[in-house]
Design a protein around this motif. Structure first.
Motif, PDB file in Angstrom:
ATOM      1  N   ARG A  89      43.656  37.639  40.495  1.00 10.51           N
ATOM      2  CA  ARG A  89      42.853  37.467  41.700  1.00 10.51           C
ATOM      3  C   ARG A  89      41.439  37.017  41.352  1.00 10.51           C
ATOM      4  O   ARG A  89      40.860  36.155  42.019  1.00 10.51           O
ATOM      5  CB  ARG A  89      42.811  38.784  42.475  1.00 10.51           C
ATOM      6  CG  ARG A  89      42.126  38.749  43.839  1.00 10.51           C
ATOM      7  CD  ARG A  89      42.977  38.022  44.852  1.00 10.51           C
ATOM      8  NE  ARG A  89      42.624  36.608  44.983  1.00 10.51           N
ATOM      9  CZ  ARG A  89      43.380  35.714  45.590  1.00 10.51           C
ATOM     10  NH1 ARG A  89      44.545  36.058  46.104  1.00 10.51           N
ATOM     11  NH2 ARG A  89      43.002  34.457  45.654  1.00 10.51           N
ATOM     12  N   LEU A  90      40.868  37.576  40.282  1.00  3.71           N
ATOM     13  CA  LEU A  90      39.548  37.161  39.822  1.00  3.71           C
ATOM     14  C   LEU A  90      39.561  35.691  39.424  1.00  3.71           C
ATOM     15  O   LEU A  90      38.639  34.924  39.773  1.00  3.71           O
ATOM     16  CB  LEU A  90      39.116  38.031  38.634  1.00  3.71           C
ATOM     17  CG  LEU A  90      37.798  37.663  37.956  1.00  3.71           C
ATOM     18  CD1 LEU A  90      36.627  37.853  38.917  1.00  3.71           C
ATOM     19  CD2 LEU A  90      37.590  38.510  36.696  1.00  3.71           C
ATOM     20  N   ALA A  91      40.605  35.268  38.714  1.00  2.00           N
ATOM     21  CA  ALA A  91      40.700  33.873  38.289  1.00  2.00           C
ATOM     22  C   ALA A  91      40.835  32.940  39.488  1.00  2.00           C
ATOM     23  O   ALA A  91      40.237  31.854  39.512  1.00  2.00           O
ATOM     24  CB  ALA A  91      41.887  33.698  37.350  1.00  2.00           C
ATOM     25  N   ALA A  92      41.619  33.343  40.489  1.00  2.00           N
ATOM     26  CA  ALA A  92      41.811  32.504  41.664  1.00  2.00           C
ATOM     27  C   ALA A  92      40.538  32.387  42.493  1.00  2.00           C
ATOM     28  O   ALA A  92      40.219  31.322  43.026  1.00  2.00           O
ATOM     29  CB  ALA A  92      42.948  33.054  42.518  1.00  2.00           C
ATOM     30  N   ASP A  93      39.788  33.494  42.588  1.00  2.00           N
ATOM     31  CA  ASP A  93      38.591  33.512  43.431  1.00  2.00           C
ATOM     32  C   ASP A  93      37.354  32.995  42.715  1.00  2.00           C
ATOM     33  O   ASP A  93      36.434  32.474  43.354  1.00  2.00           O
ATOM     34  CB  ASP A  93      38.319  34.936  43.925  1.00  2.00           C
ATOM     35  CG  ASP A  93      39.373  35.422  44.903  1.00  2.00           C
ATOM     36  OD1 ASP A  93      40.147  34.582  45.403  1.00  2.00           O
ATOM     37  OD2 ASP A  93      39.427  36.639  45.163  1.00  2.00           O
ATOM     38  N   ALA A  94      37.302  33.144  41.401  1.00  2.00           N
ATOM     39  CA  ALA A  94      36.120  32.729  40.631  1.00  2.00           C
ATOM     40  C   ALA A  94      36.576  32.124  39.304  1.00  2.00           C
ATOM     41  O   ALA A  94      36.364  32.705  38.232  1.00  2.00           O
ATOM     42  CB  ALA A  94      35.198  33.924  40.390  1.00  2.00           C
TER      43      ALA A  94
ATOM     44  N   SER B 228      40.462  32.441  29.999  1.00  2.00           N
ATOM     45  CA  SER B 228      41.898  32.581  29.805  1.00  2.00           C
ATOM     46  C   SER B 228      42.363  33.873  30.452  1.00  2.00           C
ATOM     47  O   SER B 228      41.568  34.787  30.701  1.00  2.00           O
ATOM     48  CB  SER B 228      42.257  32.581  28.313  1.00  2.00           C
ATOM     49  OG  SER B 228      41.871  33.806  27.697  1.00  2.00           O
ATOM     50  N   LEU B 229      43.667  33.938  30.702  1.00  2.00           N
ATOM     51  CA  LEU B 229      44.300  35.136  31.257  1.00  2.00           C
ATOM     52  C   LEU B 229      45.365  35.623  30.284  1.00  2.00           C
ATOM     53  O   LEU B 229      46.209  34.845  29.839  1.00  2.00           O
ATOM     54  CB  LEU B 229      44.978  34.819  32.590  1.00  2.00           C
ATOM     55  CG  LEU B 229      44.117  34.669  33.843  1.00  2.00           C
ATOM     56  CD1 LEU B 229      44.972  34.132  34.994  1.00  2.00           C
ATOM     57  CD2 LEU B 229      43.494  36.004  34.231  1.00  2.00           C
ATOM     58  N   ALA B 230      45.330  36.902  29.966  1.00  7.71           N
ATOM     59  CA  ALA B 230      46.396  37.534  29.202  1.00  7.71           C
ATOM     60  C   ALA B 230      46.933  38.680  30.052  1.00  7.71           C
ATOM     61  O   ALA B 230      46.205  39.629  30.357  1.00  7.71           O
ATOM     62  CB  ALA B 230      45.895  38.047  27.858  1.00  7.71           C
ATOM     63  N   LEU B 231      48.183  38.587  30.458  1.00  9.00           N
ATOM     64  CA  LEU B 231      48.776  39.505  31.419  1.00  9.00           C
ATOM     65  C   LEU B 231      49.861  40.321  30.726  1.00  9.00           C
ATOM     66  O   LEU B 231      50.894  39.780  30.323  1.00  9.00           O
ATOM     67  CB  LEU B 231      49.358  38.710  32.599  1.00  9.00           C
ATOM     68  CG  LEU B 231      48.391  37.699  33.240  1.00  9.00           C
ATOM     69  CD1 LEU B 231      49.119  36.830  34.257  1.00  9.00           C
ATOM     70  CD2 LEU B 231      47.213  38.418  33.885  1.00  9.00           C
TER      71      LEU B 231
END
Length: 275
Positions: free
Chosen positions: A103-108, A114-117
């Protein structure tokens, strides 16, 4: 354990722990958990500024009036502003923390390099029955009542190897469950994400659609023996985010950052260093 500190974000107290120097890495824990879940990984990583944050309403951070993912993500972004974390941080999220990270990546998107999930929420409907029944009146009060046996059972459920459910981790889980308002916050957050039918489709589809359109390197990791969110969600992740790198860890549960910490540390270092 490194000493945690507090900052105020929008009038609400946020607990965090920061160590090291180098490119910033933000660590976001799961539902009902705390920044202590990142301690093994923080000890295994070097060359980065590692910032673990207690999400609003969990650990020792104050709860917000609302518990939607957008509110949690904005609150994390506010904490990054206060801590003067530059844009372009690597963001790592486990379970609920993974959904907040997306959500943070989508909004800002400028905030996120990078994203590590790790065993992230958002990739499927299936979820453990213990979270499903929190949607039922009265039963949630009984299930979330603080008790040593419940804390032990909960800790064992998140690991493949029960040896990781140490007395220290069980004691911390029990202490967190005894915090004022902890049960109600847990239930509110769980209800916002799902029901007795499972994880709600609406927010999942909306979030994955937005994240799939981002040009942000993404790594998705799962444990074969995750009893909270099943490993079949990794297949869903590969379909929803076809440019993401995926990895399945054998003999690991819902907390790969604890149970397979050395492998996860090497994996993250390689992921971040890759052009």
């Amino acid at each position: 354990m490194h000493t945690a500190e507090f900052v105020e974000v929008g009038g609400f107290r946020v607990r965090y722990a920061a160590t090291g120097t180098g490119p910033p890495v933000i660590l976001l824990h799961g539902l009902g958990r705390s920044l202590e879940d990142w301690e093994p990984l923080r000890a295994a990583l070097s060359g980065y500024r590692l910032i673990a944050i207690d999400l609003a309403g969990f650990g020792q951070s104050q709860a917000l009036p609302e518990c939607r993912l957008a509110a949690l993500a904005r609150h994390v972004e506010g904490a990054l502003d206060v801590l003067e974390v530059p844009s372009g941080a690597h963001v790592v999220g486990n379970s609920l923390g993974g959904a907040v990270a997306m959500r943070l990546a989508a909004d800002a998107p400028a905030r996120v390099a990078s994203l590590a999930l790790l065993s992230s929420a958002g990739f499927g409907r299936d979820v453990t029955w213990t979270l499903r029944i929190l949607d039922l009146p009265l039963l949630w009060r009984l299930l979330l009542r603080p008790h040593a046996d419940s804390a032990l059972m909960s800790e064992r459920s998140i690991f493949y190897d029960p040896v990781f459910a140490t007395p220290e981790r069980v004691a911390l889980a029990l202490a967190l469950s005894r915090r004022e308002g902890a049960a109600r916050t847990f239930r509110r957050q769980s209800h916002a994400l799902g029901s007795w039918r499972g994880v709600r489709r609406g927010w999942r589809e909306e979030l994955l659609t937005e994240v799939s359109e981002l040009d942000i390197p993404t790594l998705v990791v799962w444990g074969t023996h995750d009893r909270i969110l099943p490993a079949t969600h990794l297949v869903n992740a590969a379909t929803a985010l076809p440019r993401a790198r995926t990895h399945l860890l054998s003999r690991a549960g819902h907390m790969p950052q604890i149970e397979r910490v050395d492998e996860v540390a090497v994996m993250l270092g390689s992921f971040w260093d890759r052009p």
